[in-house]
Design a protein around this motif. Structure first.
Motif, mmCIF file in Angstrom:
data_model
loop_
_atom_site.group_PDB
_atom_site.id
_atom_site.type_symbol
_atom_site.label_atom_id
_atom_site.label_comp_id
_atom_site.label_asym_id
_atom_site.label_seq_id
_atom_site.Cartn_x
_atom_site.Cartn_y
_atom_site.Cartn_z
ATOM 1 N N LEU A 140 54.175 51.542 14.466
ATOM 2 C CA LEU A 140 54.764 52.773 14.982
ATOM 3 C C LEU A 140 53.722 53.621 15.708
ATOM 4 O O LEU A 140 53.987 54.167 16.788
ATOM 5 C CB LEU A 140 55.376 53.569 13.835
ATOM 6 N N PHE A 141 52.527 53.722 15.140
ATOM 7 C CA PHE A 141 51.478 54.572 15.704
ATOM 8 C C PHE A 141 51.065 54.099 17.093
ATOM 9 O O PHE A 141 50.936 54.896 18.027
ATOM 10 C CB PHE A 141 50.275 54.586 14.757
ATOM 11 N N ILE A 142 50.872 52.805 17.256
ATOM 12 C CA ILE A 142 50.486 52.257 18.555
ATOM 13 C C ILE A 142 51.570 52.543 19.603
ATOM 14 O O ILE A 142 51.278 52.893 20.746
ATOM 15 C CB ILE A 142 50.220 50.739 18.452
ATOM 16 N N GLY A 143 52.833 52.422 19.195
ATOM 17 C CA GLY A 143 53.923 52.731 20.113
ATOM 18 C C GLY A 143 53.939 54.194 20.508
ATOM 19 O O GLY A 143 54.164 54.542 21.678
ATOM 20 N N LEU A 144 53.647 55.087 19.552
ATOM 21 C CA LEU A 144 53.674 56.520 19.824
ATOM 22 C C LEU A 144 52.535 56.956 20.742
ATOM 23 O O LEU A 144 52.700 57.879 21.551
ATOM 24 C CB LEU A 144 53.579 57.305 18.507
ATOM 25 N N LEU A 145 51.377 56.317 20.627
ATOM 26 C CA LEU A 145 50.223 56.749 21.409
ATOM 27 C C LEU A 145 50.407 56.560 22.906
ATOM 28 O O LEU A 145 49.686 57.159 23.702
ATOM 29 C CB LEU A 145 48.964 56.001 20.949
ATOM 30 N N ALA A 146 51.364 55.729 23.300
ATOM 31 C CA ALA A 146 51.650 55.567 24.726
ATOM 32 C C ALA A 146 52.382 56.789 25.284
ATOM 33 O O ALA A 146 52.441 56.977 26.499
ATOM 34 C CB ALA A 146 52.492 54.310 24.954
ATOM 35 N N ARG A 147 52.924 57.635 24.377
ATOM 36 C CA ARG A 147 53.751 58.759 24.829
ATOM 37 C C ARG A 147 53.290 60.126 24.314
ATOM 38 O O ARG A 147 53.888 61.136 24.665
ATOM 39 C CB ARG A 147 55.206 58.533 24.384
ATOM 40 N N MET A 148 52.270 60.160 23.463
ATOM 41 C CA MET A 148 51.883 61.433 22.861
ATOM 42 C C MET A 148 50.373 61.495 22.628
ATOM 43 O O MET A 148 49.669 60.482 22.695
ATOM 44 C CB MET A 148 52.609 61.646 21.527
ATOM 45 N N THR A 149 49.884 62.710 22.360
ATOM 46 C CA THR A 149 48.474 62.917 22.018
ATOM 47 C C THR A 149 48.325 62.919 20.497
ATOM 48 O O THR A 149 49.293 62.696 19.756
ATOM 49 C CB THR A 149 47.984 64.261 22.583
ATOM 50 N N LEU A 150 47.126 63.250 20.033
ATOM 51 C CA LEU A 150 46.870 63.351 18.597
ATOM 52 C C LEU A 150 47.144 64.760 18.055
ATOM 53 O O LEU A 150 46.985 65.005 16.866
ATOM 54 C CB LEU A 150 45.418 62.974 18.290
ATOM 55 N N ARG A 151 47.582 65.673 18.927
ATOM 56 C CA ARG A 151 47.766 67.064 18.502
ATOM 57 C C ARG A 151 48.755 67.230 17.344
ATOM 58 O O ARG A 151 48.504 68.051 16.446
ATOM 59 C CB ARG A 151 48.195 67.926 19.693
ATOM 60 N N PRO A 152 49.898 66.522 17.326
ATOM 61 C CA PRO A 152 50.807 66.690 16.183
ATOM 62 C C PRO A 152 50.147 66.359 14.844
ATOM 63 O O PRO A 152 50.455 66.998 13.823
ATOM 64 C CB PRO A 152 51.948 65.714 16.500
ATOM 65 N N PHE A 153 49.228 65.399 14.836
ATOM 66 C CA PHE A 153 48.523 65.059 13.597
ATOM 67 C C PHE A 153 47.584 66.188 13.193
ATOM 68 O O PHE A 153 47.403 66.460 12.003
ATOM 69 C CB PHE A 153 47.750 63.749 13.775
ATOM 70 N N ALA A 154 46.988 66.857 14.192
ATOM 71 C CA ALA A 154 46.123 67.994 13.896
ATOM 72 C C ALA A 154 46.919 69.139 13.280
ATOM 73 O O ALA A 154 46.480 69.778 12.311
ATOM 74 C CB ALA A 154 45.422 68.462 15.172
ATOM 75 N N VAL A 155 48.099 69.400 13.825
ATOM 76 C CA VAL A 155 48.958 70.462 13.282
ATOM 77 C C VAL A 155 49.356 70.137 11.838
ATOM 78 O O VAL A 155 49.317 71.004 10.950
ATOM 79 C CB VAL A 155 50.211 70.641 14.169
ATOM 80 N N TYR A 156 49.722 68.882 11.603
ATOM 81 C CA TYR A 156 50.068 68.456 10.242
ATOM 82 C C TYR A 156 48.890 68.654 9.293
ATOM 83 O O TYR A 156 49.050 69.159 8.167
ATOM 84 C CB TYR A 156 50.501 66.991 10.253
ATOM 85 N N ARG A 157 47.692 68.287 9.728
ATOM 86 C CA ARG A 157 46.505 68.424 8.888
ATOM 87 C C ARG A 157 46.235 69.888 8.539
ATOM 88 O O ARG A 157 45.897 70.221 7.397
ATOM 89 C CB ARG A 157 45.291 67.823 9.605
#
Length: 265
Positions: free
Chosen positions: A235-252
């Motif tokens: 899932l993560f590899i598929g998502l990285l084609a369309r998004m940045t890492l910012r949502p993970f930063a917000v979650y953290r």
């Protein structure tokens, strides 16, 4: 023997977070704290379920790992050259981990230190994503030994539980000129040797903590970790084609705030 429910929850947490930039170790410390499963036995169980997550990556990138056994003229990341790059990436954190192992376990394995690492890693992700970058490495086979060593230096940040090995290596790869998706894929592959070394070291030291009666507990955690890690990486590899890492930063940041408010005395 511990509850199989505990094994299921911790296996799920490990598998879902091991290769995402959110810190599996930090999540396991927090989950263990909530479940009341802490101490040396809990730490060794976490090592066992990490092996399940490692196996998931080996299965997903089986062709890449078998390619390390022979030189492929069509693939620069193969044979001795590929093994050399993995060695360079693993070396800095392996040396630092051996030297600091006791101090890290004594001082950094707690909810508060994990929360600060989660927050610090989140701010680092936001900073890296905001910087202008020139992507010189757009395929795994364009990686160089110098870049592999540089990523290994960044990986040392992950010795602070909660920072995230995946976040450290992906950010390092991006700062050194790798495309986000390539940095993530190399992060997954480079995780295997250092995780095998770390888990092997811990298991040799603490294998006597478990008996045959614990086998169902260990098996549930291992299998759940494998399946959830396999799904998370895909899932993560598929998502990285369309998004940045910012949502993970917000979650953290949100998780760190929650921990500081609710779990720290």
């Amino acid at each position: 023997m511990e509850s199989l429910f505990t094994a299921l929850i911790l296996g799920l947490v490990e598998g879902l977070t091991e290769f995402l930039p959110v810190s599996s170790t930090g999540h396991l410390i927090l989950a263990g704290h909530l479940l009341g499963f802490t101490g040396e036995k809990a730490a060794t169980f976490e090592v066992v379920i990490q092996l399940g997550a490692i196996l998931a990556v080996v299965v997903l990138y089986f062709d890449r790992f078998t390619g390390l056994l022979r030189t492929d003229p069509a693939r620069a990341f193969s044979g001795p050259r590929g093994l050399w790059m993995l060695f360079l990436t693993s070396l800095p954190a392996s040396v630092a981990g051996l030297l600091l192992h006791g101090a890290i376990k004594e001082h950094l394995f707690g909810p508060q230190t994990v929360a600060w690492a989660l927050a610090g890693g989140a701010l680092a992700i936001l900073a890296v994503e905001a910087l202008p970058r020139r992507e010189r490495v757009t395929r795994l086979d364009q990686l160089t030994p110098a870049l592999a060593l540089g990523i290994g230096m960044f990986q040392c940040l992950a010795l602070w539980p909660g920072f995230s090995r995946s976040a450290a290596t992906i950010m390092g790869g991006m700062l050194l000129g790798a495309r986000r998706g390539v940095a993530a894929e190399y992060s997954f592959i480079a995780a295997v040797p250092i995780m095998v070394a770390a888990t092997g070291y811990d298991m040799l030291k603490n294998h006597g903590l478990f008996t045959l009666a614990d086998l169902p507990f260990l098996t549930v955690g291992f299998v759940v970790s494998f399946l959830s890690a396999w799904a998370a990486v895909r899932l993560f590899i598929g998502l990285l084609a369309r998004m940045t890492l910012r949502p993970f930063a917000v979650y953290r940041l949100a998780l760190a705030a929650m921990v500081l408010v609710l779990l720290v005395d």
